[in-house]
Design an enzyme around this catalytic site. Structure first.
Site, short mmCIF file in Angstrom:
data_model
loop_
_atom_site.label_atom_id
_atom_site.label_comp_id
_atom_site.label_asym_id
_atom_site.label_seq_id
_atom_site.Cartn_x
_atom_site.Cartn_y
_atom_site.Cartn_z
CG ASN A 20 74.52 32.59 92.04
OD1 ASN A 20 74.31 31.40 92.22
ND2 ASN A 20 73.83 33.28 91.15
CB CYS B 61 69.71 27.68 94.17
SG CYS B 61 70.84 29.08 94.05
N GLY B 62 72.59 25.98 95.37
CA GLY B 62 73.51 25.88 96.49
C GLY B 62 73.90 27.22 97.08
CG ASN B 63 76.40 29.98 95.10
OD1 ASN B 63 77.22 29.45 95.84
ND2 ASN B 63 76.64 30.19 93.81
CG ASN C 295 69.52 22.59 90.10
OD1 ASN C 295 68.35 22.28 90.25
ND2 ASN C 295 70.03 23.70 90.58
CG ASN D 125 72.72 24.33 85.53
OD1 ASN D 125 72.33 25.48 85.42
ND2 ASN D 125 72.03 23.40 86.18
CB CYS E 232 76.29 27.69 89.40
SG CYS E 232 74.98 26.46 89.54
N GLY E 233 76.32 27.27 92.90
CA GLY E 233 76.68 26.39 94.00
C GLY E 233 76.60 24.92 93.66
CB THR E 234 73.98 22.75 92.17
OG1 THR E 234 73.62 23.58 91.05
CG2 THR E 234 72.97 22.93 93.28
#
Length: 326
Positions: free
Chosen positions: A13, A77-79, A165, A201, A228-230
């Protein structure tokens, strides 16, 4: 205008990092959105899933703002947070830091390598809410955990949560992953619709062997993404709620860009998730932006050597998924 940036990725990502702490940049809100649509265009010399603006904070070690390729701003955004965590920690000489995001100040830390010589950071994913009004999702019930949404599918069940998110998650089998139904549902809920007025998402999750899952995500404002991290964090939580995995235990989360680890924590019926994975730098570049013409030119680019090592992790993850029939 000349802008210095770093391109990096978390689980494939990829993002452009712009440092507003050590540089004297001053962007309007329209300019941030314009930069995202301009620089992140995959047909351009750069291309990315979004821009991470790294900013000063009055209450934390740094602040992160995230803009998607369509110019919209994401609350988290986790990533991307792993990349910002690395940048802030290396800049300030820290191993543990706090990053201000739109909804919360989140703890981040340097961790042992998830794979040999792959720079790894752990980031906190919170707050978690199951209130449908926080997504928002317009259904006549307070929450949705492993239930049908007839307007979307007669067969699948869904769980909805904000982290912060908004995420819609379905536990599926391999044939549903390859059927095209995820694309159909994702496009429906991210175009004008009555259920999700702000979009959502959408993740399809497949349980693999013990303490391992695969997550495929259609990201709001982006489309299908490597990871997607989250979404991986929210998916891990949903598998714990359904008894597939356990709270406070490491969950190996495979994705199209590689692999991360998640640990779900519960505290007085409140949840938060630790997301652990790579923060890989690809290159640094100088960009000349012509605002009036809405064009840019890359004046210099210098690559890092980190991607070659990350690709070994990625190859191992892909081999595991192939054995699992994915």
């Amino acid at each position: 205008m000349q802008i210095d940036l770093i391109k990096g990725h978390g689980s494939g990502n990829d993002f452009l990092l712009i440092d507003e702490i050590t540089n004297s940049y001053s962007f309007s809100e329209d300019e941030r959105a314009e930069l995202a649509t301009l620089l992140c265009d995959r047909n351009s010399e750069l291309g990315a899933d979004g821009i991470l603006f790294i900013m000063k904070s009055n209450r934390a070690d740094g602040r992160m703002r995230v803009f998607n390729t369509d110019g919209s701003e994401a609350s988290m955004c986790g990533n991307g947070l792993r990349l910002v965590a690395r940048y802030i920690c290396e800049m300030r000489g820290l191993s543990v830091a706090v990053i201000e995001t739109m909804k919360a100040d989140l703890k981040v830390s340097k961790q042992a390598d998830i794979y040999p010589n792959v720079t790894t950071y752990q980031v906190e994913i919170s707050p978690v809410s199951f209130r449908l009004g926080d997504l928002p999702l317009n259904l006549n019930e307070p929450n949705l955990i492993n239930e049908n949404i007839p307007e979307l599918s007669q067969e699948l069940t869904f769980s909805a949560l904000a982290v912060p998110n908004p995420h819609l998650i379905s536990i599926v089998e391999t044939e549903q992953l390859t059927s095209g139904v995820q694309k159909e549902i994702s496009e429906k809920v991210n175009n004008p619709n009555e259920l999700f007025p702000d979009g959502v998402n959408v993740s399809f999750v497949k349980s693999l062997d013990e303490e391992s899952i695969y997550v495929n995500t259609f990201e709001r404002g982006v489309g299908f993404t490597n990871a997607c991290g989250t979404a991986m964090s929210a998916s891990s939580l949903v598998t714990c709620l359904q008894g597939i995995n356990n709270v406070d235990e490491i969950i190996n989360v495979y994705n199209n860009g590689g692999k991360v680890q998640c640990v779900v924590h519960e505290n007085d019926e409140n949840y938060y998730i630790d997301l652990i994975g790579n923060a890989t730098y690809l290159y640094q570049a100088k960009v000349e932006v012509e605002w009036g013409l809405k064009t840019f030119e890359v004046s210099s680019k210098e690559s890092f050597a980190e991607q070659q090592t990350y690709e070994k992790l990625q190859a191992e993850a892909q081999a595991f998924l192939k054995i699992a029939g994915l």
